[in-house]
Design a protein around this motif. Structure first.
Motif, PDB file in Angstrom:
ATOM      1  N   ILE A 427       0.859  -1.190   0.000  1.00 58.65           N
ATOM      2  CA  ILE A 427       0.000   0.000   0.000  1.00 58.65           C
ATOM      3  C   ILE A 427       0.892   1.236   0.000  1.00 58.65           C
ATOM      4  CG2 ILE A 427      -1.865   1.203   1.188  1.00 58.65           C
ATOM      5  CD1 ILE A 427      -2.476  -1.436   2.625  1.00 58.65           C
ATOM      6  N   THR A 428       0.734   2.074  -1.027  1.00 49.00           N
ATOM      7  CA  THR A 428       1.603   3.252  -1.149  1.00 49.00           C
ATOM      8  C   THR A 428       0.864   4.570  -0.886  1.00 49.00           C
ATOM      9  OG1 THR A 428       1.180   3.399  -3.531  1.00 49.00           O
ATOM     10  CG2 THR A 428       3.077   2.078  -2.814  1.00 49.00           C
ATOM     11  N   MET A 429      -0.469   4.592  -1.080  1.00 49.20           N
ATOM     12  CA  MET A 429      -1.245   5.806  -0.832  1.00 49.20           C
ATOM     13  C   MET A 429      -2.587   5.425  -0.221  1.00 49.20           C
ATOM     14  SD  MET A 429      -0.638   8.166  -4.245  1.00 49.20           S
ATOM     15  CE  MET A 429      -1.565   9.526  -3.536  1.00 49.20           C
ATOM     16  N   LEU A 430      -3.110   6.323   0.621  1.00 51.97           N
ATOM     17  CA  LEU A 430      -4.417   6.105   1.229  1.00 51.97           C
ATOM     18  C   LEU A 430      -5.091   7.448   1.466  1.00 51.97           C
ATOM     19  CD1 LEU A 430      -6.442   4.086   2.431  1.00 51.97           C
ATOM     20  CD2 LEU A 430      -5.273   4.310   4.621  1.00 51.97           C
ATOM     21  N   GLY A 431      -6.275   7.596   0.907  1.00 55.82           N
ATOM     22  CA  GLY A 431      -7.007   8.849   1.073  1.00 55.82           C
ATOM     23  C   GLY A 431      -6.284  10.042   0.504  1.00 55.82           C
ATOM     24  N   GLY A 432      -5.500   9.840  -0.572  1.00 58.57           N
ATOM     25  CA  GLY A 432      -4.770  10.927  -1.209  1.00 58.57           C
ATOM     26  C   GLY A 432      -3.466  11.278  -0.539  1.00 58.57           C
ATOM     27  N   LYS A 433      -3.090  10.547   0.509  1.00 60.21           N
ATOM     28  CA  LYS A 433      -1.844  10.831   1.217  1.00 60.21           C
ATOM     29  C   LYS A 433      -0.842   9.714   1.000  1.00 60.21           C
ATOM     30  CE  LYS A 433      -4.001  13.646   4.812  1.00 60.21           C
ATOM     31  NZ  LYS A 433      -4.194  13.840   6.275  1.00 60.21           N
TER      32      LYS A 433
END
Length: 473
Positions: A427-433
């Motif tokens: 997982i590299t990004m979550l919710g634009g962050k």
């Protein structure tokens, strides 16, 4: 004459039917002698846990301590409790005791008792009640959360004990019997058959459970499972249920696993296990075909831990472990138990499948190092996603050409399972962050709203993609 023959034929048929019924009844086991002999060694376990509790009501209007008339009005018409500090009202937070109920059984005349870890977890005081109503306070000798076992000790002598059996000899279809305290009804007896052996449940990789159809309910936990010879072959631990009660599937910890744990708890107060140092996954039909295996079996290595015995022996991601110390691996879930039964320093051999060829590798197991991450359950509760994540290794960063992100080490359930995440996903990004590491991932998750989808960027098998991720309440 014909009438006489007809009556005779009917009589013969009825006799044969009754004989058949009696014969079948004679084949059913009689558990009475087994219960009379074994029940005195089964105990009832209750616990006390002291917690801080504020007895002031938190519902309804907030009261003013200086307005007696208003307080009296709310007290009479809305049932509101008097304000803390006022006459009749609570003076301060108090200590409240909560108790749990379970079962256990005596394994030695000097007072050693075996039960489940979850029966005594968090207890300040543990009470053990024998079949003759004698009650003792028990000392907790040690617990093993991975197998859900706890060893207790009471100060007593010449106690009745159970006979331990060999769980490895159990076969599906054999009769078994449970004695315990479901819903507090102590020394309740239920019976059934072994439905299967070697069952692996989610998050219980170290236990090859015995599956039965014996009726098990809350309060049976920690109680013994007997074979027809009156020997304990399992410790009742879990049920599969959608209602909260018994639904025909119960699971027991094999006695051989339990006694191995007991030995270490007696000697050291804790359990240490050997460590191989790999993350694995099951091999399905598609994976078997893609790797060139004739049929789906074995444990596919998705990650090799740095400085682990596996890395030192040359194991690689993509290797498929087909057998361990001569024992064939049909499902990947069998491997953790095989490794966990051994001690650090023991040498083992493995048959692996690599690049279309079979190869034998030997290595020496080591002691599992102290984990830098929280346990699977606590981490799953903290990040609300139902999974355990870890930082990327240098090899994985190079392979994926990324310097940020976290790798999914284990899917516990919950949102991670519902949204289709898999072990080995990055997982590299979550919710634009952007996610830098496990700590930043945890911080980002805390601010994700419930019941709303947010974009998550995942790299799976080298291919990046976005998925909508939603956390339910």
């Amino acid at each position: 004459m014909n009438r006489l023959l007809k009556q005779t034929s009917i009589g013969v048929v009825m006799f044969m039917m009754m004989f058949s019924m009696f014969a079948k009844a004679a084949e059913l086991p009689d558990f009475t002698k087994l219960v009379e002999k074994a029940a005195p060694a089964v105990v009832n376990i209750s616990t006390e846990q002291t917690i801080s509790a504020n007895v002031a009501s938190q519902d309804g209007p907030q009261l003013d301590p200086n307005n007696q008339a208003l307080n009296e009005f709310f007290h009479r018409f809305f049932g509101q409790q008097p304000f803390p500090g006022q006459p009749g009202g609570p003076q301060a937070p108090r200590q409240e005791e909560r108790s749990s109920l379970g079962s256990g059984f005596i394994i030695s005349p000097d007072g050693y008792i075996l039960t489940n870890d979850h029966v005594v977890k968090g207890a300040d005081v543990i009470h053990v009640t024998l079949s003759d109503r004698r009650e003792y306070k028990a000392k907790l000798i040690g617990v093993d959360a991975r197998t859900d076992l706890a060893l207790l000790k009471i100060k007593a002598k010449d106690l009745p004990t159970v006979k331990m059996g060999n769980s490895d000899t159990l076969k599906a279809g054999q009769w078994v019997l449970a004695i315990g305290s479901p819903f507090g009804f102590d020394h309740s007896v239920t019976a059934g058959i072994v439905s299967a052996t070697g069952r692996n449940l989610p998050d219980d990789n170290y236990v090859p459970f015995i599956q039965t159809d014996v009726a098990i309910n809350p309060g049976n936990s920690g109680g013994p499972l007997f074979n027809l010879d009156g020997q304990v072959v399992g410790i009742n631990s879990q049920i599969y249920t959608r209602s909260g009660g018994f639904m025909g599937m119960s699971f027991a910890i094999p006695s051989n696993v339990a006694m191995s744990v007991v030995k270490q708890l007696k000697e050291h107060g804790k359990v240490s296990r050997a460590w191989l140092g790999v993350l694995i996954q099951d091999v399905n039909s598609d994976l078997a075909q893609s790797f060139g295996l004739q049929r789906p079996h074995g444990a596919l290595i998705s990650r090799v831990m740095p400085k682990s015995p596996a890395e030192k022996a040359g194991l690689k991601s993509g290797d498929i472990i087909l057998s361990f110390n001569g024992k064939e691996i049909n499902h990947s879930s069998a491997l953790p138990y095989m490794v966990g039964q051994l001690k650090a320093g023991e040498k083992v051999t493995m048959d692996i499948f690599r690049d279309g060829k079979n190869k034998t590798i030997s290595l020496t197991l080591e002691t599992r190092p102290a984990s830098k991450h929280k346990t699977a359950q606590s981490m799953a509760e903290q990040n609300r996603l139902g999974m355990v994540v870890g930082n990327l290794t240098a090899d994985l960063e190079k392979k994926l050409d990324t310097k940020h992100g976290v790798v999914v080490e284990q899917v516990i359930g919950g949102a991670a399972s519902r949204n289709g995440l898999e072990q080995g996903d990055v997982i590299t990004m979550l919710g634009g962050k952007q996610i830098k590491d496990a700590q930043s991932f945890s911080d980002i998750v805390k601010n994700i709203p419930d019941n709303r989808s947010v974009p998550m960027r995942v790299i799976r098998q080298g291919y990046p993609m976005f998925i909508p991720f939603k956390i339910g309440k």
